[in-house]
Design an enzyme around this catalytic site. Structure first.
Site, PDB file in Angstrom:
ATOM      1  N   ASP A 185       2.406   2.671  -0.459  1.00 14.44           N
ATOM      2  CA  ASP A 185       3.087   1.565   0.207  1.00 14.44           C
ATOM      3  C   ASP A 185       2.077   0.532   0.716  1.00 14.44           C
ATOM      4  O   ASP A 185       0.993   0.885   1.181  1.00 14.44           O
ATOM      5  CB  ASP A 185       3.871   2.137   1.398  1.00 14.44           C
ATOM      6  CG  ASP A 185       4.705   1.091   2.100  1.00 14.44           C
ATOM      7  OD1 ASP A 185       5.536   0.465   1.424  1.00 14.44           O
ATOM      8  OD2 ASP A 185       4.519   0.894   3.325  1.00 14.44           O
ATOM      9  N   GLU A 230       1.907  -0.449  -4.695  1.00 15.09           N
ATOM     10  CA  GLU A 230       2.792  -1.578  -4.380  1.00 15.09           C
ATOM     11  C   GLU A 230       1.956  -2.743  -3.878  1.00 15.09           C
ATOM     12  O   GLU A 230       1.458  -2.719  -2.747  1.00 15.09           O
ATOM     13  CB  GLU A 230       3.804  -1.180  -3.294  1.00 15.09           C
ATOM     14  CG  GLU A 230       4.855  -2.249  -3.078  1.00 15.09           C
ATOM     15  CD  GLU A 230       5.149  -2.611  -1.642  1.00 15.09           C
ATOM     16  OE1 GLU A 230       6.103  -3.363  -1.410  1.00 15.09           O
ATOM     17  OE2 GLU A 230       4.407  -2.155  -0.731  1.00 15.09           O
TER      18      GLU A 230
END
Ligand code: ACG
Length: 480
Positions: A185, A230
């Site tokens: 993330d 990401e």
């Protein structure tokens, strides 16, 4: 590999509390297997007070609403029995304010004070986040901390090397439990605050150093672990990270796919492939392009296309006939709807997976009411399984084609052309070859069959001697 992004809370409920859980997901693995899914990206499942799980209280625990470690082990075992991989989302850029580390820090523990970023005399407490106007400094017991993602998620201070070991231990814990990889993330945010000058500033070189070390560490434990990053940014920034991770979400390309269909303009896809996909497959970088059109932070596909089923199907046609790994956001395979007005409030694109025509039945999650996915609207697995032309059956057919042609993942694109209606290209690998035409317009058009022997149509079309009449929003795959 075909991946499925899954939100446990919304998926399947095994204990009738309305909240999806790990046992529920295990019960539904056969649904995913039948759909053709080969890897599940689980949105965060660790203990968190937030519905989405991105503010973690304890990195070594399972959210009690979702179950416990034994349930997770069972899920991994059952997924592996079906040749499905489990990829865990690890948000390590920040913690929850309720995390023990933060609580110790605010209570004066020197070691943990160094885990976070605190305001000093240079700090501008009114500094705003660059992509919207959210504040990034928040007060907690008379001290201000840096929290890029809001007041309940203080950022960790990775200038402190001790923390790097802490994070490694977290990766090891989950690898030892048998997970097959991680979705990292906010990967560009590990170093995004210049502490010396007290100003927001991406420090990509430092991020790269950090991630290289983490990736090496993970690969030493499991060389086959799949690491997905990401980095939601423009191609210029994404480029800086090429080659570090196994898979990179191709955010820039996601917009090209949607815009091509939304504006019925095949030129957009040609440009998208040339600018944001081509270099992944031309051999110049090691990472694989993670292709997708939406995720939990974004408006759902059907909503983007004003609920036009044929446009949604076309998006899947494109996704499944390009090199890279396709990712499907749960519920998009049944055309679920969901709008996002503000990226800080994403509930509306994470509504309960709709299993039943009536909106209720065994396992149906009900943690929130469905604003966008009402019953008796053909937005459920039950209804769509019965209809031959449903999006669900369309997606199943496409995945099955994709799995029969695994070589597509690493194929080369050539002969990329467009006319007013279509985009066409050839995909090749060794002695394999297909040619694909996508008719991006609502009206029908004609394409040549050339010397290809067999064909598959996704949408509608009729073969006539040496050409094909391809209906609007339809694709044809020609095989040697
Ligand atoms: C991840 C998760 C998300 C999660 C967090 C925090 C991070 O998927 O669910 O939030 O743990 C930024 C970050 C991403 C982040 C999203 C939500 N996603 O970079 O890591 O925010 C611009 C910015 C991007 C930004 C994006 C958001 O550059 O950095 O993403 O806007 O809209 C073109 C431009 C591109 C631009 C886009 C869109 O493509 O090239 O630069 O991106 O247009 O304009 C969760 C919750 C939050 C909560 C948090 C703690 O969802 O509500 O606060 O957890």
């Amino acid at each position: 590999m075909v991946f499925y992004e899954l939100f446990v809370r919304s998926f399947y409920d095994s204990n009738n509390d309305g909240i999806g859980d790990l046992k529920g997901l295990t019960m539904k693995l056969d649904y995913l297997k039948e759909l053709g899914v080969e890897g599940i990206w689980l949105l965060p499942i660790m203990q968190s007070a937030a519905f989405h799980g991105y503010t973690v209280i304890d990195f070594y625990s399972i959210n009690p609403s979702y179950g416990n470690i034994d349930d997770f082990k069972e899920l991994i075992q059952e997924a592996h029995n079906r040749n499905i991989k489990i990829i865990l989302d690890i948000p390590i850029n920040h913690t929850s304010v309720k995390c023990e580390w933060f609580q110790k820090a605010v209570n004066g523990d020197e070691k943990y004070k160094n885990y976070y970023v605190w305001a000093n005399e240079k700090t501008n407490l009114k500094e705003k986040r660059h992509w919207d106007d959210s504040l990034i400094w928040f007060k907690y017991k008379n001290k201000y901390f840096y929290g890029l993602f809001g007041s309940s998620s203080p950022d960790l201070n990775f200038e402190n090397k001790e923390l790097w070991n802490e994070i490694k231990n977290i990766f090891k814990f989950w690898l030892d439990l048998g997970v097959d990889g991680f979705r990292l993330d906010a990967a560009k945010h590990i170093f995004d605050y210049d502490i010396e000058n007290m100003k927001f500033k991406y420090q990509h070189e430092k991020n790269i150093e950090f991630w290289n070390e983490m990736v090496n560490y993970i690969k030493n434990i499991n060389k086959n672990a799949i690491i997905i990053s990401e980095i939601w940014d423009s191609p210029e920034i994404v480029k800086k990270y090429h080659g570090i991770f196994d898979v990179e979400f191709n955010f820039p390309f996601s917009y090209y796919i949607k815009d091509t269909i939304k504006y019925h303009d095949p030129r957009i896809l040609v440009q998208g492939i040339n600018e944001t996909l081509h270099h992944y497959i031309s051999g110049s970088i090691k990472s694989i392009s993670g292709n997708f059109f939406t995720n939990h932070d974004m408006e759902r596909l059907m909503t983007t296309f004003n609920e036009d089923i044929n446009m949604s199907k076309m998006a899947f046609n494109i996704l499944m006939t390009l090199p890279g790994y396709p990712f499907i956001y749960y519920g998009d395979e049944i055309g679920m709807r969901g709008k996002i007005i503000d990226v800080n409030y994403t509930e509306d694109s994470q509504e309960p997976m709709q299993w039943y025509e009536s909106g209720f039945g065994p396992g149906q999650t009900e943690w929130k009411g469905c604003k966008f996915n009402p019953p008796y609207n053909f937005i459920s697995v039950e209804e769509q399984e019965k209809i031959k032309q449903s999006i669900l059956n369309h997606v199943k057919d496409l995945i099955s084609f994709r799995k029969e042609n695994k070589w597509l993942e690493n194929s080369l694109i050539s002969n990329l052309f467009n006319d007013r209606f279509t985009i066409s290209y050839i995909l090749k690998s060794h002695n394999k070859e297909i040619k694909v035409y996508h008719n991006i317009k609502p009206q029908k058009t004609k394409v040549k069959k050339e010397t290809y022997k067999s064909y598959k149509i996704y949408g509608q079309g009729i073969i006539k001697d040496n050409y094909i009449v391809l209906e609007g929003f339809s694709s044809i795959i020609l095989e040697k």
